[in-house]
Design an enzyme around this catalytic site. Sequence first.
Site, mmCIF file in Angstrom:
data_model
loop_
_atom_site.group_PDB
_atom_site.id
_atom_site.type_symbol
_atom_site.label_atom_id
_atom_site.label_comp_id
_atom_site.label_asym_id
_atom_site.label_seq_id
_atom_site.Cartn_x
_atom_site.Cartn_y
_atom_site.Cartn_z
ATOM 1 N N ASN A 279 -53.922 22.959 -26.244
ATOM 2 C CA ASN A 279 -53.525 21.558 -26.312
ATOM 3 C C ASN A 279 -53.886 21.070 -27.722
ATOM 4 O O ASN A 279 -55.046 20.789 -27.999
ATOM 5 C CB ASN A 279 -54.282 20.780 -25.228
ATOM 6 C CG ASN A 279 -53.961 19.300 -25.263
ATOM 7 O OD1 ASN A 279 -53.212 18.826 -26.116
ATOM 8 N ND2 ASN A 279 -54.533 18.560 -24.331
ATOM 9 N N ARG B 53 -49.488 22.796 -23.998
ATOM 10 C CA ARG B 53 -49.179 21.448 -23.551
ATOM 11 C C ARG B 53 -48.309 20.802 -24.624
ATOM 12 O O ARG B 53 -48.717 20.683 -25.779
ATOM 13 C CB ARG B 53 -50.457 20.638 -23.386
ATOM 14 C CG ARG B 53 -50.159 19.235 -22.948
ATOM 15 C CD ARG B 53 -51.123 18.269 -23.508
ATOM 16 N NE ARG B 53 -50.765 16.916 -23.097
ATOM 17 C CZ ARG B 53 -51.301 15.837 -23.610
ATOM 18 N NH1 ARG B 53 -52.233 15.943 -24.541
ATOM 19 N NH2 ARG B 53 -50.922 14.654 -23.230
ATOM 20 N N HIS C 159 -48.218 12.028 -18.832
ATOM 21 C CA HIS C 159 -49.240 12.466 -17.846
ATOM 22 C C HIS C 159 -48.603 13.223 -16.682
ATOM 23 O O HIS C 159 -49.180 13.320 -15.600
ATOM 24 C CB HIS C 159 -49.996 11.268 -17.229
ATOM 25 C CG HIS C 159 -50.976 10.606 -18.138
ATOM 26 N ND1 HIS C 159 -51.310 9.273 -18.016
ATOM 27 C CD2 HIS C 159 -51.728 11.080 -19.157
ATOM 28 C CE1 HIS C 159 -52.203 8.962 -18.927
ATOM 29 N NE2 HIS C 159 -52.473 10.040 -19.641
ATOM 30 N N ARG D 175 -54.806 1.049 -25.771
ATOM 31 C CA ARG D 175 -53.410 0.589 -25.724
ATOM 32 C C ARG D 175 -53.297 -0.623 -24.813
ATOM 33 O O ARG D 175 -53.980 -0.702 -23.798
ATOM 34 C CB ARG D 175 -52.490 1.696 -25.194
ATOM 35 C CG ARG D 175 -52.460 2.943 -26.032
ATOM 36 C CD ARG D 175 -51.337 3.871 -25.551
ATOM 37 N NE ARG D 175 -51.462 5.177 -26.157
ATOM 38 C CZ ARG D 175 -51.749 6.297 -25.483
ATOM 39 N NH1 ARG D 175 -51.919 6.270 -24.175
ATOM 40 N NH2 ARG D 175 -51.847 7.446 -26.122
ATOM 41 N N GLU E 80 -55.130 19.558 -15.679
ATOM 42 C CA GLU E 80 -53.855 19.842 -16.330
ATOM 43 C C GLU E 80 -53.808 21.266 -16.863
ATOM 44 O O GLU E 80 -52.780 21.934 -16.805
ATOM 45 C CB GLU E 80 -53.619 18.833 -17.462
ATOM 46 C CG GLU E 80 -53.422 17.424 -16.913
ATOM 47 C CD GLU E 80 -53.561 16.339 -17.952
ATOM 48 O OE1 GLU E 80 -52.563 16.038 -18.592
ATOM 49 O OE2 GLU E 80 -54.674 15.802 -18.117
#
Length: 415
Positions: free
Chosen positions: A7, A99, A189, A250, A396
Amino acid sequence: MNILVLNCGSSSLKFQVISTDLEVIDRNEDRALARGVVERIGSEALITLRAEGKPAVRRAAPLRDHRVALDHVLRWLVSPEAAVPGIQSLADIHAVGHRIVHGGEKLTRSVIIDDAVIVQIEDCIDLAPLHNPANLKGIYSARELFGPGVPQVAVFDTSFHSTMPPESFLYAIPYQLYVRHKVRRYGFHGTSHRYVAYRYRQLSGKTHEETNVITVHLGNGCSVCAIRAGESIDTSMGLTPVEGLVMGTRCGDIDASVLEFLHHKEGMSFEELDGLLNKRSGLLGISGLTNDMRDLLEEEHEHQDRRAHLAIEIFCLRAKKYLGSYLARMNGADAIVFTGGIGENSPDVRARICRDLEFLGIAVDAERNAALSGGKEGEIGAAASRVRLYVIPTNEELLIARDTLRCVRNVPRRW
Ligand code: AMP
């Protein structure tokens, strides 16, 4: 099969080596043999490496780019010093899973990476200018260091949401802008939402088709997903990850005209506004303290900090509003699943989000809720809760490893 999961961020590289196979997955006995992270690539990098069952090794080294960083990790992985079980040389790593943040409209399934796939991922750079170039660096580096004999697989954050209908993914702006530039909701996600929905099926005994759940990923980034008959039909993140819930830095949903207003009032450029909404807003922006929920909860509790309290309340209220709207979107759901660093570890935040939702059939059991944190999995709903409430730690990397195996073995998607 030993799979290296990568990742890559703009200046970071996270990895795991996961040992898995089809019958291993059926028994849920995949093993993470090693894991680690390299941060601050491009200068004096900070490296944390950990082999299964051993303490973490921390060191610093000048690593100028992702290829050099991956080379450093691979040398450690095969070294006697690391003593990673079953890994003596690079030949013991059988495939690499990456990823990838954005697959656009075309890359809707995990795929073996060939030249054509690389071009398609490059084509999505416009949609994810910060993420896809970094992810691509991981692919280029792994190709160079492993050679063509080791298959590589791309697993996209967006692909789980490719089943959304147009009513969910289109914005109410002129349709031509979608046709011309593919401006639409993609969602992110996806690997996390897909993984916890899969675990929910295992825990509840439901089939794929019977999986009607709302998954709530609350980490530094946050998103909600409406899953009907096992497939994503709506999600809160949009063209970019900035839309939807309040997050660490965010803002989530906001009146788009705020941008023009601030452009005039503060003389901010589009780049500055983008930075404002992505990096200086959310929990950090409201509290003025931090993007870290654990620290905010502590500030609120220990010092009664007013803005920390406000940040947490706004965060929870937004999540509650999404739960309500997604229950309407789905004509009710069988379960709500909390995951992500906050969703997995904060009974307090979970309780605040679910507060006063008894009329929707949502009731938290205080004791069960308090008992679940630190990677524990289970139910937190009261006996009277019509909607079952779960906490399921996300993984993940595991799903990326399993998808990589599936693609390499050419078997249909089962998870
Ligand atoms: P993630 O991006 O999934 O790693 O999640 C990071 C977020 O989880 C940060 O805001 C952390 O403060 C938060 N988090 C981790 N542990 C806890 C905890 N015990 N209580 C509250 N928040 C936590």
